[in-house]
Design a protein around this motif. Structure first.
Motif, PDB file in Angstrom:
ATOM      1  N   VAL A   1       0.860  -1.181   0.000  1.00  0.00           N
ATOM      2  CA  VAL A   1       0.000   0.000   0.000  1.00  0.00           C
ATOM      3  C   VAL A   1       0.898   1.233   0.000  1.00  0.00           C
ATOM      4  CG1 VAL A   1      -1.788   1.265   1.259  1.00  0.00           C
ATOM      5  CG2 VAL A   1      -1.724  -1.237   1.376  1.00  0.00           C
ATOM      6  N   ALA A   2       0.584   2.215  -0.819  1.00  0.00           N
ATOM      7  CA  ALA A   2       1.302   3.500  -0.807  1.00  0.00           C
ATOM      8  C   ALA A   2       0.251   4.605  -0.856  1.00  0.00           C
ATOM      9  CB  ALA A   2       2.243   3.608  -2.006  1.00  0.00           C
ATOM     10  N   LYS A   3       0.338   5.537   0.080  1.00  0.00           N
ATOM     11  CA  LYS A   3      -0.688   6.582   0.219  1.00  0.00           C
ATOM     12  C   LYS A   3      -0.054   7.939   0.386  1.00  0.00           C
ATOM     13  CE  LYS A   3      -3.939   6.664   3.259  1.00  0.00           C
ATOM     14  NZ  LYS A   3      -4.445   6.652   4.642  1.00  0.00           N
ATOM     15  N   VAL A   4      -0.644   8.927  -0.232  1.00  0.00           N
ATOM     16  CA  VAL A   4      -0.181  10.290  -0.009  1.00  0.00           C
ATOM     17  C   VAL A   4      -1.405  11.194  -0.001  1.00  0.00           C
ATOM     18  CG1 VAL A   4       0.184  10.993  -2.415  1.00  0.00           C
ATOM     19  CG2 VAL A   4       1.722  11.838  -0.653  1.00  0.00           C
TER      20      VAL A   4
ATOM     21  N   ASP B   1      -8.433   9.323   2.330  1.00  0.00           N
ATOM     22  CA  ASP B   1      -8.524   7.892   2.031  1.00  0.00           C
ATOM     23  C   ASP B   1      -8.163   7.088   3.277  1.00  0.00           C
ATOM     24  OD1 ASP B   1      -8.852   8.843  -0.553  1.00  0.00           O
ATOM     25  OD2 ASP B   1      -6.941   8.079  -1.308  1.00  0.00           O
ATOM     26  N   THR B   2      -8.807   5.956   3.441  1.00  0.00           N
ATOM     27  CA  THR B   2      -8.416   5.026   4.503  1.00  0.00           C
ATOM     28  C   THR B   2      -8.164   3.654   3.876  1.00  0.00           C
ATOM     29  OG1 THR B   2      -9.676   6.165   6.229  1.00  0.00           O
ATOM     30  CG2 THR B   2      -9.168   3.856   6.626  1.00  0.00           C
ATOM     31  N   VAL B   3      -7.057   3.056   4.227  1.00  0.00           N
ATOM     32  CA  VAL B   3      -6.743   1.697   3.766  1.00  0.00           C
ATOM     33  C   VAL B   3      -6.437   0.848   4.998  1.00  0.00           C
ATOM     34  CG1 VAL B   3      -5.247   0.263   2.341  1.00  0.00           C
ATOM     35  CG2 VAL B   3      -5.757   2.602   1.616  1.00  0.00           C
ATOM     36  N   GLU B   4      -7.111  -0.266   5.139  1.00  0.00           N
ATOM     37  CA  GLU B   4      -6.857  -1.162   6.271  1.00  0.00           C
ATOM     38  C   GLU B   4      -6.685  -2.590   5.757  1.00  0.00           C
ATOM     39  OE1 GLU B   4      -6.462  -0.243   9.409  1.00  0.00           O
ATOM     40  OE2 GLU B   4      -7.616   1.602   9.723  1.00  0.00           O
ATOM     41  N   VAL B   5      -5.840  -3.337   6.430  1.00  0.00           N
ATOM     42  CA  VAL B   5      -5.613  -4.744   6.094  1.00  0.00           C
ATOM     43  C   VAL B   5      -5.944  -5.589   7.320  1.00  0.00           C
ATOM     44  CG1 VAL B   5      -3.897  -6.458   5.397  1.00  0.00           C
ATOM     45  CG2 VAL B   5      -3.712  -4.122   4.569  1.00  0.00           C
ATOM     46  N   ILE B   6      -6.701  -6.651   7.139  1.00  0.00           N
ATOM     47  CA  ILE B   6      -6.959  -7.559   8.262  1.00  0.00           C
ATOM     48  C   ILE B   6      -6.817  -9.008   7.836  1.00  0.00           C
ATOM     49  CG2 ILE B   6      -8.530  -6.168   9.676  1.00  0.00           C
ATOM     50  CD1 ILE B   6     -10.737  -8.018   8.152  1.00  0.00           C
TER      51      ILE B   6
ATOM     52  N   LYS C   1     -11.890  12.204   5.758  1.00  0.00           N
ATOM     53  CA  LYS C   1     -11.261  11.183   6.587  1.00  0.00           C
ATOM     54  C   LYS C   1     -12.277  10.563   7.539  1.00  0.00           C
ATOM     55  CE  LYS C   1      -8.037   8.670   8.189  1.00  0.00           C
ATOM     56  NZ  LYS C   1      -7.380   7.706   7.290  1.00  0.00           N
TER      57      LYS C   1
ATOM     58  N   ASN D   1     -13.106   6.667   7.328  1.00  0.00           N
ATOM     59  CA  ASN D   1     -12.785   5.903   8.536  1.00  0.00           C
ATOM     60  C   ASN D   1     -13.975   5.060   8.996  1.00  0.00           C
ATOM     61  OD1 ASN D   1     -11.174   5.172  10.809  1.00  0.00           O
ATOM     62  ND2 ASN D   1     -12.253   6.704  12.036  1.00  0.00           N
TER      63      ASN D   1
ATOM     64  N   ARG E   1     -14.104   0.985   8.856  1.00  0.00           N
ATOM     65  CA  ARG E   1     -14.296   0.244  10.111  1.00  0.00           C
ATOM     66  C   ARG E   1     -15.466  -0.720  10.004  1.00  0.00           C
ATOM     67  NH1 ARG E   1     -15.067   4.913  13.882  1.00  0.00           N
ATOM     68  NH2 ARG E   1     -16.534   3.449  14.796  1.00  0.00           N
TER      69      ARG E   1
ATOM     70  N   ALA F   1     -13.974  -9.334   9.365  1.00  0.00           N
ATOM     71  CA  ALA F   1     -13.309 -10.056  10.447  1.00  0.00           C
ATOM     72  C   ALA F   1     -14.255 -11.057  11.101  1.00  0.00           C
ATOM     73  CB  ALA F   1     -12.778  -9.073  11.489  1.00  0.00           C
TER      74      ALA F   1
ATOM     75  N   GLU G   1      -2.607  -7.561  14.655  1.00  0.00           N
ATOM     76  CA  GLU G   1      -3.321  -6.670  13.738  1.00  0.00           C
ATOM     77  C   GLU G   1      -2.822  -5.240  13.930  1.00  0.00           C
ATOM     78  OE1 GLU G   1      -5.514  -7.573  11.431  1.00  0.00           O
ATOM     79  OE2 GLU G   1      -6.441  -9.453  12.105  1.00  0.00           O
TER      80      GLU G   1
ATOM     81  N   ARG H   1       2.924   7.159   2.989  1.00  0.00           N
ATOM     82  CA  ARG H   1       2.706   6.132   4.007  1.00  0.00           C
ATOM     83  C   ARG H   1       2.740   4.788   3.309  1.00  0.00           C
ATOM     84  NH1 ARG H   1      -0.459   8.434   8.749  1.00  0.00           N
ATOM     85  NH2 ARG H   1      -1.000   6.291   9.236  1.00  0.00           N
TER      86      ARG H   1
END
Lengths: 244, 244
Positions: free
Chosen positions: A13-16, A26-31, A53, A57, A61, A68, B29, B236
């Motif tokens: 993942v690369a974010k700016v 932007d929100t990026v999450e990995v689970i 944001k 977010n 979530r 999950a 996590e 990031r």
């Protein structure tokens, strides 16, 4: 199915954030998925900065928490839509992508609620496939659902997912990006730490250059690669880095 | 407080399961905190394999979901304890560590519900601090609470957190690990991708070697490093890789 011991999964993942805005919308999450594998959730909230944001977010979530619990991706995307639409009375939109590496079905499942295409490259020759079927952002209309593509896990498979900061890169200067062509050209030069990392960084750097160092929008890039096994051990590794 | 533009946060996770067991009973996590920064949750479920994984997964999910809501770390740890104790009638334990990089207070917050110490190394000379105050696992006793340490974010700060597979490495062969000494010795040779990555990989490799290639338990290592800024951009980055 038995896992193929000769494959390796790589996620990068690369974010700016938009130029002169401290917080990316932007929100990026990995689970980890409960039955193995992982899911990646990428959300681009409407507008930029703090309000965007807050939206991205809560959407991320909601999706993460359902995934999950073992909820299937399509249902999680629908639920995230219903949730945002109820919460904000259909006034606020967000794009949502879910990419899941499902080790039970041995597939990569790509869900799109975004006008941004997903670039898929297959095989040693780098055959390009663009997932660009029309797809609605979440939060506004009734009964919005994701466009879902399921790809078998095989060697030399790369999926490149991004928010619309990539689509609009260079537009201001009359030099629009050709992301699919750029990705295909890059794949020959997969070096460094991992293929996925190299590719994500290269695409983001290219987009920032087309925006002359000042991104016109938040930009997030996610690359999921399945390649011949590079690491000799069975270790699962996760790394994060950013300036603070 | 204003961020110091010359610092970089690095997080590295390395996990391996007990020899001949396909699924690690540990869950790790990472999530974005709603007010900036990130939190890392590491849970070691009692025993190993599927039953341990089920426990560590629900405990981690509970903690992650509360932290994502903005709940403070101490309350999230207490809630995870109460939840597990209620769900499993006080019959099943788990160790829980939360490491948060809080950009609002500019601190690293380390919560321990584990007999495993946390190794902290400060400054260019590598001054060692062991966080080893007695601490209870969650799930069994009444009113269990975490032992919390808060460290200001400064350059050359490393926190090394692990599950008890590290503590017991080499024991079977009469060659117990000296993790603090190993970490201090390694810090001089921080090279490769990032300091945190190099350190996490080195400690895990060392533990597996002491177990003669067959880990006697699930092992998870987390390293959080604050170092002088290495990357030139504001990007990031997150990376994941593992064999599938």
């Amino acid at each position: 199915m038995e896992p193929d011991p000769d494959l390796e999964l790589q996620v990068a993942v690369a974010k700016v954030s938009k130029y002169a805005v401290s917080e990316s919308g932007d929100t990026v999450e990995v689970i980890e998925r409960p039955h193995g594998g992982l899911s990646l959730v990428m959300v681009d909230g409407q507008r930029s900065g703090k309000s965007a944001k807050a939206i991205s977010n809560i959407v991320a979530r909601k999706a993460v928490s359902l995934l999950a619990d073992g909820v299937r991706d399509g249902a999680a995307a629908r639920a995230a839509h219903d949730y945002l639409r109820t919460l904000r009375s259909g006034q606020v939109s967000a794009t949502l992508n879910i990419v899941s590496v499902d080790l039970t079905t041995r597939t990569i499942v790509i869900s799109r609620n975004s006008h941004c295409p997903v670039i898929v490259v297959h095989g040693a020759e780098g055959q390009l496939q663009l997932l660009d079927e029309p797809s609605q952002a979440i939060g506004i209309h009734t009964r919005t659902r994701p466009v879902i593509t399921e790809l078998p896990i095989v060697a030399d498979l790369h999926a490149v997912v991004y928010t619309d900061g990539i689509l609009s890169a260079g537009e201001r200067y009359g030099q629009p990006i050709d992301a699919p062509e750029f990705v295909r050209a890059q794949l020959g030069t997969c070096s460094g730490e991992t293929c996925a990392r190299t590719l994500a960084d290269a695409l983001l750097t290219h987009a920032i250059e087309l925006d002359r160092g000042r991104p016109a929008d938040d930009i997030s890039v996610v690359v999921v690669s399945v390649v011949a096994r590079q690491q000799p051990d069975d270790v699962r590794r996760l790394s994060v880095r950013f300036p603070i």
